[in-house]
Each structure stands twice: as structure tokens, then as C-alpha cells.
Design a protein around this motif. Structure first.
Motif, short mmCIF file in Angstrom:
data_model
loop_
_atom_site.label_atom_id
_atom_site.label_comp_id
_atom_site.label_asym_id
_atom_site.label_seq_id
_atom_site.Cartn_x
_atom_site.Cartn_y
_atom_site.Cartn_z
N GLY A 220 3.11 1.08 4.65
CA GLY A 220 1.86 1.69 5.00
C GLY A 220 0.60 1.59 4.41
O GLY A 220 -0.52 1.27 5.16
N ARG A 225 2.98 0.19 8.62
CA ARG A 225 3.43 1.28 9.18
C ARG A 225 2.39 2.32 9.36
O ARG A 225 1.53 2.49 8.57
CB ARG A 225 4.45 1.80 7.96
N ALA A 226 2.87 3.09 10.29
CA ALA A 226 1.75 4.26 10.78
C ALA A 226 1.94 5.37 9.54
O ALA A 226 3.01 5.49 9.12
CB ALA A 226 2.11 4.74 12.06
N PRO A 227 1.01 6.29 9.51
CA PRO A 227 0.99 7.04 8.35
C PRO A 227 2.16 8.27 8.69
O PRO A 227 2.84 8.67 7.73
CB PRO A 227 -0.25 7.89 8.64
N ASP A 229 5.11 7.52 9.93
CA ASP A 229 6.19 6.93 9.55
C ASP A 229 6.42 7.45 7.87
O ASP A 229 7.41 7.59 7.40
CB ASP A 229 6.33 5.40 9.73
#
Length: 520
Positions: A220, A225-227, A229
Motif C-alpha cells: 500500500g 494496493r488500495a487503502p 485492501d
């Protein structure tokens, strides 16, 4: 009779009276003669037995095959807990006290068949004048008094029979109390080891969640990676920690329970549980066994069934006790009393008196009380018989239930292991896809939960299997010695034989079984 020499009883009459002691009434023995009825059970067990052709039979009419069953756990920690709990159990202590009471009742019943002999002495100083000079009279009587009830119609013999059956019943109940304590402690110990195994699984799961969260945070921060996730991964760690802490608290409660059962110091309990090499998070592993295919043969060794059957025998004998009260009663009494005495300080002289004679008591009218007492005794016998049959039915149900549980676990375990293998393979594949950027974290967490649930299910089945073996041990009678077997028993755990008691009393003290490899 007066101061002439008493005429002795004829040898034939004396022999006849003595032969009546302990062998029934002199004229007859009223009341039913109890006969042990066959157990009201089916011809065979209905539930299947696992691996029937590959396991040794637990007992083929020889219950000693189960008496050392706890040794087959080969778990010294469990043995220590069993020994400690048996020492402090209130139910075992109460059963032991009931044995002592029954033993005293038997001694009293046996003593009633024999003559009673008492010694009596006194001292008297009196003054009398008879209108003239007073004189002082000193008397020092001493002598023997005897009484003997002749058991004409067997009432005393039936009372002895009832007391003997009561002692057998109390002794069997003592065995049952010990087995019940052993089962309770074994299940508590199993529960703790099962809890440890669950904690072990949850720790591994939490460590996996924590590692996934660490990698997600790194990805992240690098923008891979998306927040959402990252937040989901951290939430998964929190959920894992919560479940782990909850399970650890349950283990702590299990320790408190073992402390209460065994009365050991908590520090000692924790030391035994944690320092035993190789036993942490390991479920007990008792040796498997089969039970005999004939239910009656299995149930005959159950102490609760044996106690209930002896209660029926006691109730049967009490019918005769009450019936004998409706017939005449004959007793012999006598005394001999020498008296050393003097008057006004003169020399002492000895005066001797004696008496002997029979007393016959004929019951004439009691407004139906004795007949009502007989009817009450019959009703109590019917109640005891009904309770015995109910106990047998319950025993059959417990054995069948334990067999069903075992068979069910044997059938389900392979499927559960297969499920774990499949879910783990799926989890590793989904995790690998996610790590290469082709999968979803939600799919990973779903697969992780599936693995955790499957592993917990396997451990639960393994715990249920051990619990079912314990239940079968309990249902099959637990620890129980075959008739006539003599075993050295720890005095602290069992009722001590009474010195000077009758042979009939002491013979039951040789049936006190052991249930554990340690001192019980």
C-alpha cells in the motif's frame, strides 16, 4: 427360679437353638427368598462398533480388563489429577461414609442373632432402724445379665440378609462415585488440552493474518494496493487477535475448573499442564477396545446397576422382617448376681442370686399396623425393582449412545481431513494469485476462514472421539473387580477393613477397585 442349682438345657435343645443362628428361623423363615432375575436387556447391541474385528474385547465376563483402563492414556498428568480429585471428592467421601454405616448395620444384625451378655456392678450404703437402734448396711452387687431372642420365624435372619445386601449396595455405590469422579476429571482435562489445541490453531492463523497485513501495508505504501485492501488486512488481524484472546480466556477457565476438582494449588496445576514434555496441546489418546456383544454381560459390571440390584435384594429381605413381627417372639433371659455385703462394720459375707427363664410374646391386636407395615415393605420392593429396571434401561442407552458417537466420528474424520486438505490447497492458490496482483484480498480472507473452520472441525472431531471413548468406559462400568479378586487399596482412598468384624462384613472390602495408574 430360686437359689437351687439351675437345670441345664438339654444338649439336643441347645444344639437346635444354636443351629438357628444365621441359618434362618428355628421353626420357619417367613418372607420371599430373593432370586437374582436376569437383566431385562436385548440379545445384542443395536449400534455398530468401530473396527470390530481389529480391536481387543474390553471384557469377556472379566471386568478386570477395564480396571486399569486409565493407564492406557499413558499420561502422567492425567493420572496425577485423577488421584488428587479422588482424594478430595465429596461424593466419594459420602459413599465411603455410607459403607461404614452399612457395615455397622450388618454387625448389629449379626449380633442380634447371638446372646447378649452384660456385666453390672454397683455400691449401696443404707441405714435402717425397724423401730430400734439404726444399723448400717453396705452392699456391693456385681454380676452378669444375659438375653437372647430365639429367631423362631426368621425375622432376625432376614434382617441380617437385608444388612448384607445393603453393604453390597453401598460398596458398589462407592465404586460408582469413584468412576464418576474419574470421568469428570478426564473430561475436564480433555477440555483443557482441546482448548490448547484450538489456541495453537488460532495462533498460526493469527500469525498468517499478521504477515498478510504486513505485506499489504508495504504494498500500500508503494502504491500497489488500495487503502481498502490495507484496512481489510488490518481488520482481519484484529479479528484473529480477538478470537485468540477469547480462546485463551477459555483455557484459563478450564485451569480454574481443574484446581477446584483436584484441590491442588493453581501453581502446581499450571506446572503440571505446561511442563509435561510433549503433552501441550495434545489430546489424550486412550487405547481403543470393543465391548462384549452380550449387553447383559457388559451391564453386570456396572456398579450403579449392581447397587440397584442389591437394593432390590434388601427390599425383598425387609418383607420377611416385617412379616416376622406378626408372629410370636420367644426370648431367654437370665442373670447371676453375687452381692458382697456387711452390717454395722461386721465381716463381709457373700449372697448369691440368679434367675433364668423364657419370655413368650404373642401379638394379639395392633389395629392392623403390622399388616400395613408388611404391605409397605412389598410396595418398597416393587419400587426398588422398578428403579433397577430403569437403571438397566439407562445403562443400555448410555452404551448405545457411546457406540453411536464413536461410529459417527470414525465415519466423519476422513471427510474432515479431506476438507482441510482441499481448503488449504485453495487458500494457497488464492493467496498466490493475490500476491501476484491477480486476486482479491476478500477471496483470500474467505479462503483463510474456510481453512480455519475446517481445522477446528477436525480438532473438534478428535476431541469428540476421545470423549466418546471416555463415555463408553463409563457406560461399560469403569473400574470394577471380578468377584473374589483381592487388590491392595490405598487406605486414604478406600474404606478400611474393620478389625474384629464378621467375615461377611470384611469379604466385601476385597472388591474395591482401582481406576488409575497412580495411587487412588
Amino acid at each position: 427360679m430360686s437359689n437351687n442349682n439351675p437345670r441345664p438345657l438339654s444338649p439336643s435343645l441347645l444344639s437346635l437353638l444354636l443351629s438357628a443362628c444365621g441359618s434362618g428361623g428355628l421353626l420357619t423363615t417367613v418372607g420371599p427368598d430373593y432370586q437374582t432375575a436376569p437383566l431385562p436387556t436385548a440379545a445384542n447391541w443395536q449400534a455398530p462398533q468401530p473396527d470390530e474385528n481389529n480391536l481387543p474385547v474390553a471384557h469377556q465376563g472379566d471386568p478386570m480388563d477395564l480396571s486399569r483402563w486409565w493407564d492406557r492414556f499413558q499420561d502422567p498428568v492425567l493420572n496425577r489429577f485423577l488421584a488428587a480429585a479422588q482424594q478430595v471428592s465429596d461424593s466419594v467421601a459420602d459413599a465411603r461414609a455410607r459403607i461404614e454405616q452399612a457395615r455397622a448395620n450388618l454387625v448389629g444384625a449379626e449380633g442380634a442373632l447371638l446372646p447378649a451378655l452384660d456385666f453390672k456392678t454397683s455400691a449401696t450404703r443404707s441405714s435402717a432402724s425397724f423401730g430400734g437402734t439404726p444399723f448400717i448396711w453396705n452392699q456391693f452387687p456385681f454380676g452378669l445379665q444375659s438375653s437372647w431372642e430365639i429367631d423362631l420365624f426368621g425375622g432376625l435372619a432376614r434382617q441380617e440378609e437385608a444388612a448384607l445386601s445393603q453393604l453390597e449396595s453401598r460398596n458398589a455405590s462407592w465404586h460408582d462415585a469413584r468412576v464418576a469422579v474419574a470421568v469428570e476429571v478426564a473430561n475436564a482435562y480433555l477440555e483443557y488440552r482441546y482448548c490448547e489445541a484450538q489456541v495453537q490453531i488460532l495462533k498460526a492463523d493469527t500469525d498468517s493474518r499478521r504477515e498478510s497485513a504486513r505485506l499489504s501495508e508495504i504494498a500500500g505504501k508503494a502504491g500497489f494496493r488500495a487503502p481498502g485492501d490495507v484496512a481489510l488486512a488490518n481488520a482481519s488481524v484484529a479479528e484473529g487477535n480477538r478470537t485468540l484472546l477469547q480462546q485463551q480466556a477459555q483455557c484459563e477457565r478450564s485451569i480454574k475448573g481443574l484446581v477446584a476438582m483436584t484441590a491442588l494449588e493453581e501453581t502446581e496445576v499450571r506446572k503440571l499442564l505446561t511442563e509435561a514434555p510433549g503433552w501441550a496441546a495434545k489430546l489424550p489418546s486412550p487405547a481403543a477396545f470393543r465391548i462384549d456383544s452380550l449387553p447383559a454381560r457388559v451391564l453386570l459390571q456396572r456398579p450403579d446397576v449392581a447397587a440397584a440390584e442389591r437394593d432390590v435384594a434388601e427390599a425383598s429381605a425387609k418383607i420377611g422382617v416385617e412379616q416376622a413381627k406378626r408372629f410370636p417372639k420367644l426370648s431367654l433371659s437370665g442373670n447371676i448376681t453375687p452381692t458382697l455385703q456387711n452390717m454395722n462394720g461386721a465381716a463381709f459375707f457373700l449372697a448369691e442370686t440368679w434367675s433364668i427363664g423364657p419370655t413368650l410374646s404373642l401379638p394379639l391386636f395392633d389395629a392392623g399396623k403390622r399388616a400395613a407395615d408388611v404391605e409397605v415393605a412389598r410396595i418398597q420392593y416393587q419400587a426398588a425393582e422398578s428403579k433397577f429396571r430403569s437403571k438397566v434401561r439407562t445403562a443400555v442407552k448410555e452404551v448405545e449412545d457411546a457406540l453411536v458417537r464413536l461410529n459417527s466420528v470414525v465415519e466423519r474424520l476422513p471427510q474432515s481431513h479431506k476438507a482441510v486438505s482441499g481448503y488449504r490447497t485453495n487458500f494457497l492458490a488464492v493467496q498466490q494469485l493475490y500476491q501476484t496482483g491477480l486476486g482479491s484480498l476478500i477471496d483470500v480472507e474467505t479462503a483463510r476462514r474456510n481453512v480455519l473452520s475446517a481445522e477446528m472441525a477436525v480438532k473438534e472431531l478428535e476431541q469428540e472421539q476421545v470423549s466418546a471413548w471416555i463415555a463408553l468406559y463409563r457406560a461399560a462400568g469403569g473400574s470394577w473387580d471380578e468377584p473374589g479378586h483381592t487388590r491392595k487399596v490405598d487406605a486414604a482412598a478406600s474404606p478400611a477393613p474393620g478389625d474384629g468384624k464378621s467375615e461377611k462384613t470384611d469379604q466385601f472390602l476385597n472388591h474395591q477397585g482401582d481406576f488409575t495408574g497412580g495411587k487412588s
